[in-house]
Write an enzyme that holds these catalytic residues in place. Structure first.
Site, PDB file in Angstrom:
ATOM      1  N   ASN A 178      51.438  13.183  59.061  1.00 36.89           N
ATOM      2  CA  ASN A 178      52.166  12.266  59.929  1.00 36.89           C
ATOM      3  C   ASN A 178      51.763  12.470  61.383  1.00 36.89           C
ATOM      4  O   ASN A 178      51.346  13.559  61.789  1.00 36.89           O
ATOM      5  CB  ASN A 178      53.680  12.438  59.742  1.00 36.89           C
ATOM      6  CG  ASN A 178      54.271  13.512  60.632  1.00 36.89           C
ATOM      7  OD1 ASN A 178      54.666  13.245  61.766  1.00 36.89           O
ATOM      8  ND2 ASN A 178      54.333  14.741  60.122  1.00 36.89           N
ATOM      9  N   CYS A 222      42.728  25.875  30.517  1.00 35.01           N
ATOM     10  CA  CYS A 222      42.962  25.470  29.130  1.00 35.01           C
ATOM     11  C   CYS A 222      44.086  24.441  29.055  1.00 35.01           C
ATOM     12  O   CYS A 222      45.205  24.701  29.512  1.00 35.01           O
ATOM     13  CB  CYS A 222      43.321  26.684  28.275  1.00 35.01           C
ATOM     14  SG  CYS A 222      43.678  26.253  26.552  1.00 35.01           S
ATOM     15  N   ASN A 260      62.828  23.108  68.735  1.00 32.72           N
ATOM     16  CA  ASN A 260      61.573  22.657  68.137  1.00 32.72           C
ATOM     17  C   ASN A 260      60.407  23.234  68.935  1.00 32.72           C
ATOM     18  O   ASN A 260      59.955  22.655  69.917  1.00 32.72           O
ATOM     19  CB  ASN A 260      61.521  21.127  68.108  1.00 32.72           C
ATOM     20  CG  ASN A 260      60.307  20.603  67.361  1.00 32.72           C
ATOM     21  OD1 ASN A 260      59.319  21.315  67.182  1.00 32.72           O
ATOM     22  ND2 ASN A 260      60.367  19.357  66.929  1.00 32.72           N
ATOM     23  N   PHE A 261      59.942  24.402  68.476  1.00 38.10           N
ATOM     24  CA  PHE A 261      58.795  25.063  69.086  1.00 38.10           C
ATOM     25  C   PHE A 261      57.533  24.821  68.256  1.00 38.10           C
ATOM     26  O   PHE A 261      56.598  25.620  68.311  1.00 38.10           O
ATOM     27  CB  PHE A 261      59.032  26.580  69.160  1.00 38.10           C
ATOM     28  CG  PHE A 261      60.145  27.013  70.072  1.00 38.10           C
ATOM     29  CD1 PHE A 261      60.530  26.249  71.160  1.00 38.10           C
ATOM     30  CD2 PHE A 261      60.808  28.214  69.848  1.00 38.10           C
ATOM     31  CE1 PHE A 261      61.555  26.667  72.006  1.00 38.10           C
ATOM     32  CE2 PHE A 261      61.828  28.643  70.688  1.00 38.10           C
ATOM     33  CZ  PHE A 261      62.208  27.867  71.769  1.00 38.10           C
ATOM     34  N   SER A 262      57.483  23.721  67.500  1.00 37.25           N
ATOM     35  CA  SER A 262      56.459  23.689  66.454  1.00 37.25           C
ATOM     36  C   SER A 262      55.856  22.342  66.098  1.00 37.25           C
ATOM     37  O   SER A 262      54.920  22.297  65.298  1.00 37.25           O
ATOM     38  CB  SER A 262      57.043  24.308  65.181  1.00 37.25           C
ATOM     39  OG  SER A 262      58.336  23.799  64.907  1.00 37.25           O
ATOM     40  N   CYS A 263      56.327  21.229  66.630  1.00 33.82           N
ATOM     41  CA  CYS A 263      55.739  19.935  66.273  1.00 33.82           C
ATOM     42  C   CYS A 263      54.276  19.909  66.706  1.00 33.82           C
ATOM     43  O   CYS A 263      53.970  20.110  67.887  1.00 33.82           O
ATOM     44  CB  CYS A 263      56.503  18.801  66.940  1.00 33.82           C
ATOM     45  SG  CYS A 263      55.830  17.168  66.570  1.00 33.82           S
ATOM     46  N   CYS A 319      43.568  25.890  19.987  1.00 33.28           N
ATOM     47  CA  CYS A 319      42.312  25.481  20.617  1.00 33.28           C
ATOM     48  C   CYS A 319      41.880  24.100  20.119  1.00 33.28           C
ATOM     49  O   CYS A 319      41.891  23.823  18.917  1.00 33.28           O
ATOM     50  CB  CYS A 319      41.226  26.509  20.305  1.00 33.28           C
ATOM     51  SG  CYS A 319      39.606  26.088  20.984  1.00 33.28           S
ATOM     52  N   CYS A 352      40.154  31.231  32.698  1.00 42.65           N
ATOM     53  CA  CYS A 352      40.176  30.398  31.492  1.00 42.65           C
ATOM     54  C   CYS A 352      41.592  29.990  31.112  1.00 42.65           C
ATOM     55  O   CYS A 352      41.823  28.886  30.603  1.00 42.65           O
ATOM     56  CB  CYS A 352      39.489  31.114  30.332  1.00 42.65           C
ATOM     57  SG  CYS A 352      40.197  32.732  29.938  1.00 42.65           S
TER      58      CYS A 352
END
Length: 494
Positions: free
Chosen positions: A173, A483, A231-234, A441, A479
């Site tokens: 966004n 599977c 909001n220290f992070s947008c 299998c 594996c």
């Protein structure tokens, strides 16, 4: 086992329709959409509880629900009848009441359950928050309020597809702050608190200087907010010195946390940025300067893909794009890592944590709680499926607690932390090897090619049959992951 997985996989193809037409078409009144939606969101026990004791699907010959299924207009309808019959005959699930005690205490505030809406488009108006509260969400972190009036772009979203069509794996966004003025937003918070006094309202704020942080904090308290989230992070702000620019600068974190504390006595949540190597130190700075709790993570700076015709990225705004915030299920492992780091850091012991990042199903929520979170915030999955997912989040968590005789979420908090150790502490003497169950299998060769080209060449291929060479197998587990029928298991080497 494989057939059951196929049925559940078919349920994940469900479009999660609004006012599902399959419910309308069902003359037996089974209301199959609730069952299918529960399976779609990995709530198998909830699907079982929604099925009737002797489900009418067992005696239905016309399958009108499948004929009406909207997915059939895209490709092929969901095999509703077969799925409902399978669900009604599930074993080891009790039909007794499943409502566990989900309330939590966050910074001294009682929350009826741990589920909140994150500060985002899903919590950006009075009507939306009312709808969410009525649906059963415990609280909201209202979309970030600021005196800075951001201008948004159109379009502003992009998504990478999930495991099935019409689903998100990751979501990008370019949206920034609330479109309303600070005064309008705080009036909305006042009205919400007046109408829903038992719900918890967090005022997410962002200032451009100390004075703005202080004033916004004061206005939040006066409006009746229960907590303040800084909001220290947008990561996609159009102006430098805001959002994640703050979260990467400990001096700014200290300055603006103190400014927020100056304006209010409410508990303060510092919302941290993941666009950094070490989150513990900036988190400590926030706590040392007046924050009471932490929230992690906000979105991850990202470029999702490139338009190979005009060489722009997405969302494409007139042939241009920009780095934006990435969220959704793809970022959950990153979020869990940061939560673990915060919860395990001794100086932060006892600090309440809000977990954010990719929470879609109840198992996601449990993962965050087991790593130390008290409460959780959700955004992208609500944008994809709507507020209604709260039913499955609460129900799935309740059923798990009942099945494991857990009286309170406090008993689960942090239980996984002792088992996440440093790499040098892992047991390097333990040796495993793979074994193949020939009954399961299907001779597809997926294990062979993965081991040959990405493993240790420990699987042979003779007459379309995989054969394990124990002398070469190191028990890496590749594996078992490829599977399709779970025919391969890891066992102790003798």
């Amino acid at each position: 086992m494989a057939k059951n997985k196929t049925r559940i996989a078919d349920a994940t193809r469900c479009l999660m329709c609004y006012q599902p037409i399959c419910d309308i078409a069902c003359q037996k009144k089974v209301f199959p959409a609730g069952i299918i939606h529960a399976l779609h969101l990995k709530n198998e026990a909830g699907a079982y509880l929604r099925s009737a004791e002797n489900v009418s699907c067992l005696h239905c010959d016309d399958a009108k629900c499948e004929k009406a299924c909207a997915r059939g207009r895209v490709d092929s309808p969901i095999r509703i009848q077969e799925i409902c019959r399978y669900v009604s005959q599930m074993k080891n699930i009790s039909r007794e009441s499943t409502q566990a005690e989900l309330s939590v205490n966050f910074c001294g505030i009682r929350c009826e359950n741990p589920f909140f809406l994150a500060s985002s488009p899903v919590a950006s108006s009075f009507e939306m928050c009312c709808h969410a509260f009525d649906a059963g969400w415990a609280g909201v972190s209202y979309k970030t309020i600021s005196f800075y009036q951001s201008r948004e772009v159109s379009p502003r979203f992009d998504a990478l597809p999930g495991e099935h069509p019409f689903s998100f794996c990751g979501f990008k966004n370019l949206e920034q702050l609330s479109p309303h003025s600070a005064e309008e937003n705080f009036e909305i918070i006042r009205r919400l608190k007046e109408r829903y006094p038992e719900k918890v309202i967090i005022a997410s704020i962002m200032g451009r200087n100390c004075d703005e942080w202080t004033v916004l904090a004061r206005m939040a308290e006066e409006a009746g907010a229960d907590l303040i989230e800084c909001n220290f992070s947008c990561p996609q702000m159009a102006k430098q010195g805001l959002g994640s620019d703050i979260g990467q600068d400990q001096d700014l974190i200290a300055l603006y946390t103190r400014a927020t504390r100056k304006g209010s006595r409410l508990p303060i949540i510092a919302k941290m940025t993941p666009n950094i190597g070490n989150m513990e130190l900036p988190a400590m700075t926030a706590i040392a300067n007046g924050a009471n709790s932490l929230a992690a993570i906000n979105t991850v700076k990202s470029i999702t893909r490139i338009n190979t015709e005009n060489f722009s990225s997405y969302p494409d705004i007139g042939g241009q794009s920009a780095v934006g915030g990435y969220s959704g299920q793809a970022v959950k492992p990153i979020a869990l890592r940061f939560i673990r780091d915060l919860a395990s850091y001794p100086p932060l012991k006892g600090i309440p944590l809000f977990g954010i990042g990719g929470i879609t199903i109840w198992q996601d929520a449990l993962d965050f709680i087991l790593l130390g979170c008290t409460a959780l915030q959700v955004c992208t999955s609500v944008m994809e499926y709507g507020y209604r997912i709260i039913d499955h989040l609460k129900e799935g968590l309740s059923i798990y607690m009942k099945q494991h005789d857990i009286a309170s979420l406090d008993e689960l908090r942090g239980l996984a932390l002792p088992n996440l150790v440093q790499p040098e502490q892992l047991d390097r003497e333990r040796k495993l090897h793979c074994e193949i169950d020939s009954r399961r299998c299907i001779h597809c060769g997926r294990c062979y090619i993965s081991c040959l080209d990405g493993g240790h060449q420990a699987i042979g291929w003779e007459k379309r049959t995989p054969m394990i060479d124990k002398s070469l197998c190191v028990g890496c587990g590749l594996c078992t992951l490829v599977c399709p029928t779970e025919a391969i298991s890891l066992v102790n080497s003798l």
